[in-house]
Scaffold this motif. Structure first.
Motif, PDB file in Angstrom:
ATOM      1  N   ILE A 281       0.866  -1.187   0.000  1.00  0.00           N
ATOM      2  CA  ILE A 281       0.000   0.000   0.000  1.00  0.00           C
ATOM      3  C   ILE A 281       0.900   1.233   0.000  1.00  0.00           C
ATOM      4  O   ILE A 281       1.825   1.329   0.795  1.00  0.00           O
ATOM      5  N   GLU A 282       0.607   2.176  -0.894  1.00  0.00           N
ATOM      6  CA  GLU A 282       1.455   3.360  -1.016  1.00  0.00           C
ATOM      7  C   GLU A 282       0.884   4.591  -0.327  1.00  0.00           C
ATOM      8  O   GLU A 282       1.621   5.506   0.017  1.00  0.00           O
ATOM      9  N   GLU A 283      -0.425   4.647  -0.140  1.00  0.00           N
ATOM     10  CA  GLU A 283      -1.070   5.820   0.457  1.00  0.00           C
ATOM     11  C   GLU A 283      -1.479   5.545   1.899  1.00  0.00           C
ATOM     12  O   GLU A 283      -2.146   4.555   2.181  1.00  0.00           O
ATOM     13  N   GLN A 284      -1.078   6.440   2.802  1.00  0.00           N
ATOM     14  CA  GLN A 284      -1.431   6.271   4.207  1.00  0.00           C
ATOM     15  C   GLN A 284      -2.942   6.267   4.405  1.00  0.00           C
ATOM     16  O   GLN A 284      -3.475   5.469   5.181  1.00  0.00           O
ATOM     17  N   ALA A 285      -3.648   7.154   3.717  1.00  0.00           N
ATOM     18  CA  ALA A 285      -5.102   7.238   3.869  1.00  0.00           C
ATOM     19  C   ALA A 285      -5.751   5.908   3.480  1.00  0.00           C
ATOM     20  O   ALA A 285      -6.688   5.449   4.145  1.00  0.00           O
ATOM     21  N   GLU A 286      -5.244   5.290   2.423  1.00  0.00           N
ATOM     22  CA  GLU A 286      -5.790   4.000   1.988  1.00  0.00           C
ATOM     23  C   GLU A 286      -5.556   2.928   3.048  1.00  0.00           C
ATOM     24  O   GLU A 286      -6.450   2.153   3.376  1.00  0.00           O
ATOM     25  N   ALA A 287      -4.350   2.911   3.624  1.00  0.00           N
ATOM     26  CA  ALA A 287      -4.040   1.918   4.655  1.00  0.00           C
ATOM     27  C   ALA A 287      -4.948   2.100   5.865  1.00  0.00           C
ATOM     28  O   ALA A 287      -5.487   1.127   6.410  1.00  0.00           O
ATOM     29  N   ILE A 288      -5.149   3.332   6.281  1.00  0.00           N
ATOM     30  CA  ILE A 288      -5.986   3.601   7.449  1.00  0.00           C
ATOM     31  C   ILE A 288      -7.435   3.228   7.163  1.00  0.00           C
ATOM     32  O   ILE A 288      -8.106   2.623   8.005  1.00  0.00           O
ATOM     33  N   GLN A 289      -7.927   3.555   5.976  1.00  0.00           N
ATOM     34  CA  GLN A 289      -9.297   3.178   5.611  1.00  0.00           C
ATOM     35  C   GLN A 289      -9.461   1.666   5.623  1.00  0.00           C
ATOM     36  O   GLN A 289     -10.457   1.146   6.142  1.00  0.00           O
TER      37      GLN A 289
END
Length: 110
Positions: free
Chosen positions: A45-53
């Protein structure tokens, strides 16, 4: 013709409003940031927001009981050695005696 930055920003803002998006902000210390970075690396996963979601959605999918271990607050357990426990006990006794002596002094008139 390409849209101007202002047009793209307005379109993005309208989309956020349409979908009732909320911005979440959270400050973390380096150790927590590193744990998130590790999770992202492990799963590509490259985006922090995606990982948190994804973390939120997957924890929620586990339900109340299933998600409980992931949301439990880590506690550090400390069991003093016998020597330290003995010293703490002796200190507590000394302090209690001092308090008793002070109370006795306070009770005497004069």
């Amino acid at each position: 013709m390409a849209a101007s930055q202002q047009d793209r920003s307005a379109k993005s803002a309208a989309k956020r409003k349409e979908f009732d998006e909320k911005e979440l902000r959270h400050r973390v210390r380096p150790g927590i940031h590193q744990k998130l970075a590790d999770l992202m690396e492990w799963h590509g996963i490259e985006e922090q927001a995606e990982a948190i979601q994804l973390l939120i959605m997957n924890a929620h999918a586990l339900g109340p009981e299933g998600s409980a271990p992931a949301l439990a607050i880590p506690r550090h357990e400390y069991t003093p050695s016998k020597n330290v426990a003995r010293q703490l006990h002796a200190l507590g006794i000394r302090q209690a005696r001092r308090e008793d002596e002070k109370e006795a002094e306070d009770e005497w008139p004069g």
